[in-house]
Design an enzyme around this catalytic site. Structure first.
Site, PDB file in Angstrom:
ATOM      1  N   LEU A  99       0.824  -1.208   0.000  1.00  0.00           N
ATOM      2  CA  LEU A  99       0.000   0.000   0.000  1.00  0.00           C
ATOM      3  C   LEU A  99       0.855   1.252   0.000  1.00  0.00           C
ATOM      4  O   LEU A  99       0.499   2.259  -0.630  1.00  0.00           O
ATOM      5  CB  LEU A  99      -0.947  -0.009   1.200  1.00  0.00           C
ATOM      6  CG  LEU A  99      -1.882  -1.203   1.303  1.00  0.00           C
ATOM      7  CD1 LEU A  99      -2.900  -0.994   2.423  1.00  0.00           C
ATOM      8  CD2 LEU A  99      -2.602  -1.464  -0.017  1.00  0.00           C
TER       9      LEU A  99
ATOM     10  N   ASP B  60      13.995   2.614  11.212  1.00  0.00           N
ATOM     11  CA  ASP B  60      13.231   1.680  12.041  1.00  0.00           C
ATOM     12  C   ASP B  60      12.234   2.490  12.871  1.00  0.00           C
ATOM     13  O   ASP B  60      12.601   3.514  13.467  1.00  0.00           O
ATOM     14  CB  ASP B  60      14.201   0.923  12.953  1.00  0.00           C
ATOM     15  CG  ASP B  60      13.564  -0.260  13.666  1.00  0.00           C
ATOM     16  OD1 ASP B  60      12.353  -0.187  14.005  1.00  0.00           O
ATOM     17  OD2 ASP B  60      14.276  -1.248  13.910  1.00  0.00           O
ATOM     18  N   LEU B  61      10.992   2.035  12.942  1.00  0.00           N
ATOM     19  CA  LEU B  61      10.005   2.734  13.760  1.00  0.00           C
ATOM     20  C   LEU B  61      10.422   2.802  15.230  1.00  0.00           C
ATOM     21  O   LEU B  61       9.958   3.678  15.967  1.00  0.00           O
ATOM     22  CB  LEU B  61       8.640   2.041  13.656  1.00  0.00           C
ATOM     23  CG  LEU B  61       7.901   2.177  12.322  1.00  0.00           C
ATOM     24  CD1 LEU B  61       6.670   1.283  12.326  1.00  0.00           C
ATOM     25  CD2 LEU B  61       7.524   3.620  12.056  1.00  0.00           C
TER      26      LEU B  61
ATOM     27  N   PHE C  27       1.606   3.932   7.634  1.00  0.00           N
ATOM     28  CA  PHE C  27       1.323   2.609   7.086  1.00  0.00           C
ATOM     29  C   PHE C  27       2.439   1.620   7.439  1.00  0.00           C
ATOM     30  O   PHE C  27       2.488   0.530   6.881  1.00  0.00           O
ATOM     31  CB  PHE C  27       1.141   2.693   5.568  1.00  0.00           C
ATOM     32  CG  PHE C  27      -0.216   3.197   5.164  1.00  0.00           C
ATOM     33  CD1 PHE C  27      -1.167   2.347   4.633  1.00  0.00           C
ATOM     34  CD2 PHE C  27      -0.563   4.531   5.351  1.00  0.00           C
ATOM     35  CE1 PHE C  27      -2.426   2.803   4.281  1.00  0.00           C
ATOM     36  CE2 PHE C  27      -1.823   5.008   5.003  1.00  0.00           C
ATOM     37  CZ  PHE C  27      -2.757   4.137   4.471  1.00  0.00           C
TER      38      PHE C  27
ATOM     39  N   GLY D 242       4.921  -0.760  10.124  1.00  0.00           N
ATOM     40  CA  GLY D 242       4.697  -1.752  11.170  1.00  0.00           C
ATOM     41  C   GLY D 242       4.355  -3.113  10.620  1.00  0.00           C
ATOM     42  O   GLY D 242       4.312  -3.336   9.402  1.00  0.00           O
TER      43      GLY D 242
ATOM     44  N   ASN E 281      -9.848  -3.586  10.081  1.00  0.00           N
ATOM     45  CA  ASN E 281     -11.099  -4.246  10.466  1.00  0.00           C
ATOM     46  C   ASN E 281     -10.869  -5.308  11.536  1.00  0.00           C
ATOM     47  O   ASN E 281     -11.818  -5.736  12.197  1.00  0.00           O
ATOM     48  CB  ASN E 281     -11.774  -4.856   9.233  1.00  0.00           C
ATOM     49  CG  ASN E 281     -11.063  -6.096   8.722  1.00  0.00           C
ATOM     50  OD1 ASN E 281     -11.413  -7.219   9.059  1.00  0.00           O
ATOM     51  ND2 ASN E 281     -10.050  -5.897   7.885  1.00  0.00           N
ATOM     52  N   HIS E 282      -9.611  -5.712  11.723  1.00  0.00           N
ATOM     53  CA  HIS E 282      -9.334  -6.739  12.723  1.00  0.00           C
ATOM     54  C   HIS E 282      -9.391  -6.197  14.155  1.00  0.00           C
ATOM     55  O   HIS E 282      -9.281  -6.972  15.102  1.00  0.00           O
ATOM     56  CB  HIS E 282      -8.009  -7.424  12.415  1.00  0.00           C
ATOM     57  CG  HIS E 282      -8.045  -8.163  11.109  1.00  0.00           C
ATOM     58  ND1 HIS E 282      -8.865  -9.247  10.907  1.00  0.00           N
ATOM     59  CD2 HIS E 282      -7.412  -7.935   9.924  1.00  0.00           C
ATOM     60  CE1 HIS E 282      -8.727  -9.674   9.648  1.00  0.00           C
ATOM     61  NE2 HIS E 282      -7.854  -8.888   9.045  1.00  0.00           N
TER      62      HIS E 282
ATOM     63  N   TYR F  65      -2.346  -8.854  16.045  1.00  0.00           N
ATOM     64  CA  TYR F  65      -2.315  -7.742  15.091  1.00  0.00           C
ATOM     65  C   TYR F  65      -3.496  -6.805  15.315  1.00  0.00           C
ATOM     66  O   TYR F  65      -3.335  -5.586  15.412  1.00  0.00           O
ATOM     67  CB  TYR F  65      -2.327  -8.301  13.666  1.00  0.00           C
ATOM     68  CG  TYR F  65      -2.600  -7.274  12.598  1.00  0.00           C
ATOM     69  CD1 TYR F  65      -1.636  -6.343  12.236  1.00  0.00           C
ATOM     70  CD2 TYR F  65      -3.826  -7.252  11.934  1.00  0.00           C
ATOM     71  CE1 TYR F  65      -1.892  -5.396  11.256  1.00  0.00           C
ATOM     72  CE2 TYR F  65      -4.087  -6.317  10.944  1.00  0.00           C
ATOM     73  CZ  TYR F  65      -3.123  -5.391  10.618  1.00  0.00           C
ATOM     74  OH  TYR F  65      -3.380  -4.450   9.644  1.00  0.00           O
TER      75      TYR F  65
ATOM     76  N   LYS G  28      -3.749  -2.762  16.689  1.00  0.00           N
ATOM     77  CA  LYS G  28      -4.441  -1.669  16.022  1.00  0.00           C
ATOM     78  C   LYS G  28      -5.435  -0.983  16.971  1.00  0.00           C
ATOM     79  O   LYS G  28      -5.677   0.222  16.858  1.00  0.00           O
ATOM     80  CB  LYS G  28      -5.148  -2.177  14.765  1.00  0.00           C
ATOM     81  CG  LYS G  28      -4.191  -2.664  13.675  1.00  0.00           C
ATOM     82  CD  LYS G  28      -3.285  -1.553  13.174  1.00  0.00           C
ATOM     83  CE  LYS G  28      -2.409  -2.009  12.012  1.00  0.00           C
ATOM     84  NZ  LYS G  28      -1.568  -0.914  11.467  1.00  0.00           N
TER      85      LYS G  28
END
Length: 273
Positions: free
Chosen positions: A24, A61-62, A81, A83, A121-122, A145, A149
Site C-alpha cells: 500500500l 526503524d520505527l 502505514f 509496522g 477491520n481486525h 495484530y 491496532k
C-alpha cells in the site's frame, strides 16, 4: 494544511509516509507524488521502486525515536502505514506496532502534524457478520495484530484529547488489486479509493479524531455504518460488486470463519473447544 475550500489538491507542507516499501505504501507513494505532493518516504526495508519525483526515501526503524522525529519535523501530516501488517507472534507485533506507534505520535506532537493511521477491520473482527456496527461499537480484536491496532486507535484518541493531535483512523477492510474471495465482496477497498481517502484525510480542514471504514462502495457491505466520511469529504467510487460472478462462491468452508467479520484471523491460534 491546504483547505478544500481553496481548491488546492496538495498539502502545503511535506507529508511523511511510513511503510513506504510495502504494497500500500508503494501505491500511495506513486499516486500522491504524481499529484505533486512533497513526500518523505521511510521504511525499515529498501524502497523497491524508483523513488518518485518530488519524494525522498530514508530507511529507518520505527523503534528509532530520534530518526522518526527528525523525519517528521516540518511535516503537516504523517501517513502511518508502517509496522507489522499481518498476524504474527506477539513479540514480532509488539515492537513496531506498539512502541513504534508511540514514536509516531510523539513525532506528530512535536511537529504539529496530523496522523492518518492505517488501522484495520481486525480491531472488531469477532463481531458477527449478522451484526451492523458503528465506530462506537465495542472493540473485539481477533488477533495480536488486531489488538495492536486497537492500541493505535487508543493512542490517537489520547493524543487528540491531551495534545490536540488530529487523527483519521482508517479501519482498512481488504485492500488488494481486486477481491479474491466472497468475504472481500464486502470488505474490499480498491487502490483508487484508498488513495482518494488518504488525500481527503490529509486535506480536510479539521478532523479531530475520527474513524473511517476503509471499504469501497460494495453492496454486500452491511456490517459497518456511521463513520466520518462526510467530515473529510470522501465517498468511495469503486465497487466489488462486479467480481461476484468470479469469487462469490469462494469461502473457507469453516463455520467460525464465515460467521465473523474478521474472517480467517479469528481462527489463527484458536484453542477453544
Amino acid at each position: 494544511m491546504s483547505e478544500d475550500t481553496s481548491g488546492e489538491t496538495r498539502p502545503a507542507a511535506p507529508v511523511l509516509l511510513t511503510g513506504a516499501s510495502g504494497a500500500l505504501g508503494r501505491v500511495l507513494a506513486r499516486e500522491l507524488a504524481a499529484k505533486g505532493w512533497q513526500l518523505r518516504l521511510t521504511d525499515i526495508a529498501p524502497f523497491p521502486d524508483e523513488v518518485p519525483a518530488g519524494a525522498t526515501f530514508e530507511a529507518a526503524d520505527l523503534l528509532d525515536r530520534a530518526a522518526i522525529a527528525r523525519l517528521a519535523k516540518g511535516c503537516g501530516a504523517i501517513l502511518h502505514f508502517g509496522g507489522t501488517s499481518v498476524e504474527r507472534p506477539f513479540d514480532e507485533v509488539f515492537g513496531p506496532n506498539v512502541q513504534g506507534l508511540y514514536n509516531i505520535y510523539e513525532a506528530a506532537r512535536a511537529a504539529g502534524a496530523r496522523v492518518v493511521f492505517a488501522s484495520s477491520n481486525h480491531t472488531i473482527g469477532f463481531h458477527t457478520r449478522s451484526t451492523t456496527i458503528d465506530p462506537d461499537s465495542p472493540y473485539r480484536p481477533d488477533s495480536y495484530y488486531g489488538a495492536s491496532k486497537v492500541w493505535g486507535e487508543m493512542m490517537g484518541r489520547l493524543y487528540w484529547h491531551k495534545h490536540g493531535v488530529e487523527s483519521v483512523l482508517v479501519r482498512i477492510g481488504s485492500c488488494f488489486p481486486e477481491p479474491v474471495d466472497a468475504r472481500m465482496l464486502a470488505t474490499w477497498l480498491s487502490y483508487g479509493d484508498l488513495v482518494r481517502l488518504c488525500e481527503r484525510a490529509v486535506l480536510a480542514p479539521q478532523v479531530g479524531c475520527c474513524v473511517i471504514w476503509g471499504a469501497s462502495h460494495n453492496s454486500r457491505m452491511t456490517w459497518w455504518e456511521g463513520d466520518a466520511r462526510d467530515l473529510i469529504g470522501w465517498q468511495p467510487e469503486d465497487s466489488a460488486d462486479g467480481y461476484a460472478g468470479t469469487v462469490g462462491d469462494k469461502t473457507s468452508g469453516d463455520p467460525v470463519i464465515e460467521a465473523h467479520q474478521g474472517g480467517a484471523y479469528v481462527k489463527m491460534g484458536w484453542t477453544r473447544a
